[in-house]
Design a protein around this motif. Structure first.
Motif, PDB file in Angstrom:
ATOM      1  N   UNK A  15       0.840  -1.198   0.000  1.00 47.43           N
ATOM      2  CA  UNK A  15       0.000   0.000   0.000  1.00 47.43           C
ATOM      3  C   UNK A  15       0.878   1.253   0.000  1.00 47.43           C
ATOM      4  N   UNK A  16       1.938   1.244   0.805  1.00 48.19           N
ATOM      5  CA  UNK A  16       2.849   2.389   0.841  1.00 48.19           C
ATOM      6  C   UNK A  16       3.468   2.615  -0.537  1.00 48.19           C
ATOM      7  N   UNK A  17       3.898   1.546  -1.192  1.00 51.25           N
ATOM      8  CA  UNK A  17       4.499   1.675  -2.515  1.00 51.25           C
ATOM      9  C   UNK A  17       3.500   2.237  -3.529  1.00 51.25           C
ATOM     10  N   UNK A  18       2.246   1.793  -3.437  1.00 51.92           N
ATOM     11  CA  UNK A  18       1.223   2.314  -4.347  1.00 51.92           C
ATOM     12  C   UNK A  18       0.955   3.791  -4.085  1.00 51.92           C
ATOM     13  N   UNK A  19       0.945   4.192  -2.812  1.00 58.17           N
ATOM     14  CA  UNK A  19       0.739   5.593  -2.456  1.00 58.17           C
ATOM     15  C   UNK A  19       1.867   6.458  -3.003  1.00 58.17           C
ATOM     16  N   UNK A  20       3.090   5.993  -2.860  1.00 52.15           N
ATOM     17  CA  UNK A  20       4.236   6.750  -3.362  1.00 52.15           C
ATOM     18  C   UNK A  20       4.109   6.985  -4.867  1.00 52.15           C
ATOM     19  N   UNK A  21       3.738   5.937  -5.608  1.00 55.18           N
ATOM     20  CA  UNK A  21       3.575   6.096  -7.048  1.00 55.18           C
ATOM     21  C   UNK A  21       2.497   7.101  -7.395  1.00 55.18           C
ATOM     22  N   UNK A  22       1.346   7.004  -6.708  1.00 49.79           N
ATOM     23  CA  UNK A  22       0.250   7.934  -6.983  1.00 49.79           C
ATOM     24  C   UNK A  22       0.647   9.365  -6.633  1.00 49.79           C
TER      25      UNK A  22
END
Length: 285
Positions: free
Chosen positions: A93-100
Motif C-alpha cells: 500500500x505504501x508503494x502504491x501511495x508513493x507512485x500515486x
C-alpha cells in the motif's frame, strides 16, 4: 428563481488513512479536524478496521491499486492543496501511495505539501506494522515529507531510540531528520518527564522549536495524533509556513484534549466541538 448560494470553495486536502468504526481516530478524526480548521476533506481509504473504544478486533486492507486510484481520482478533478497519511497497513500500500503521489505532485519536489503521520503503534505502544512497512516509511515516505509527526512509541519503532527525557527527544529529532523530511515534529505526549506539561519539538535541520502545552488528567485522547496531523495539513493548505501550521495545530489539539469526552468502555476521543459554533443551540429567528 431560488435564492443564490454564497459558498466559496475552501482549501482542499486529502487523508490517506484507515477507518475507525468507533469514530474516534483515523479518517473520522481527520475529517472532523479538517472541518474545524476550515478546509474541505477528501479521503483515500487504506484499510477498514473493526474497532470501538476498547480496541481493534479486525483489519481489512484495501487493494493497493484501489488506494492509488482514490488519490489520483481526487487530485485530477477536485485538486489538492495538501495531503496527509494515517494508517497505511502494508508495504504494498505504501508503494502504491508513493507512485500515486509522484504522479499528481504530492510531496517530494511536487507542489502539494505532504504530512506523514507514521501510525505504527497502538495507544499502548504495541507495534501495528510489519518491519518491512516500517522500512518503507523510512526509505520511501520520509524523504517525500514536508513534516513527519511521530509520537514517542513510533520513534522507538522507527529509529530504536527510547525517549525518556528532553535530551533524547532532541536526539530523536536529529536522527529522524536525517531520513529526509523537511521538518520533524516529535510529539511529547508520552514523555514521562513532563508531569505538568506537554512539549512537542519541531526541528528543520537547523533550528529546534519547543511547543509547550498543558497536560490533562484524562484517558480520553483517542485520535489525538491523527487530529494534530490533520490540523497541520489544514494550516499548510491555507498557505501557512510549517512552523505556523504546527503552532495552529498545537492550539487545536490542546483545546481538543481539554474538551475530550468519554465514549464506550474504553478511551474516548479528543473533540473538535470547541471550534465549532453551536448554531443549533441558538433560538430560531
Amino acid at each position: 428563481m431560488g435564492e443564490p448560494t454564497v459558498g466559496v470553495t475552501p482549501p482542499r486536502v486529502i487523508t490517506i488513512a484507515g477507518t475507525d468504526s468507533g469514530g474516534g481516530a483515523g479518517i473520522p478524526a481527520d475529517l472532523r479536524a479538517f472541518a474545524a480548521c476550515g478546509v474541505h476533506g477528501c479521503v483515500a481509504v487504506t484499510a477498514v478496521t473493526v474497532q470501538n473504544s476498547v480496541g481493534v478486533t479486525g483489519v481489512h486492507a484495501i487493494p493497493p491499486e484501489v488506494v492509488a486510484a482514490q488519490i489520483e481520482t481526487v487530485a485530477t478533478d477536485i485538486g489538492l492543496d495538501a495531503a496527509k497519511t494515517g494508517m497505511l497497513a502494508s508495504r504494498p500500500i505504501i508503494e502504491a501511495i508513493v507512485g500515486a503521489c509522484d504522479r499528481v505532485g504530492i510531496g517530494g519536489s511536487g507542489p502539494i505539501p505532504f504530512v506523514i503521520d507514521p501510525v505504527a503503534a497502538s495507544m499502548h505502544g504495541d507495534q501495528l506494522l510489519a518491519d518491512e512497512a516500517l522500512e518503507a516509511y523510512r526509505r520511501l515516505l520520509f524523504p517525500r515529507a514536508t513534516v513527519i509527526t511521530p509520537n514517542l512509541d513510533e520513534v522507538r519503532l522507527l529509529i530504536d531510540i527510547d525517549v525518556h527525557d528532553r535530551t533524547a527527544q532532541y536526539e530523536a529529532a536529529k536522527v529522524l531528520h536525517g531520513l529526509g523530511p523537511q521538518y520533524v515534529l516529535v510529539k511529547g505526549g508520552h514523555l514521562s518527564e513532563d508531569t505538568d506539561g506537554c512539549v512537542d519539538l519541531l526541528y528543520d535541520g537547523h533550528t529546534f522549536t519547543e511547543l509547550p502545552g498543558p497536560r490533562f488528567d484524562t484517558g480520553n485522547t483517542h485520535g489525538g495524533g491523527d487530529s494534530m496531523a490533520a490540523a497541520i495539513t489544514s494550516g499548510l493548505a491555507r498557505g501557512l509556513a510549517v512552523p505556523d501550521a504546527v503552532a495552529l495545530a498545537k492550539r487545536y489539539i490542546v483545546e481538543a484534549v481539554r474538551n475530550s469526552y468519554p465514549l464506550g468502555a474504553g478511551h474516548g476521543p479528543v473533540s473538535p466541538l470547541w471550534a465549532i459554533r453551536h448554531w443549533w443551540e441558538e433560538p430560531t429567528p
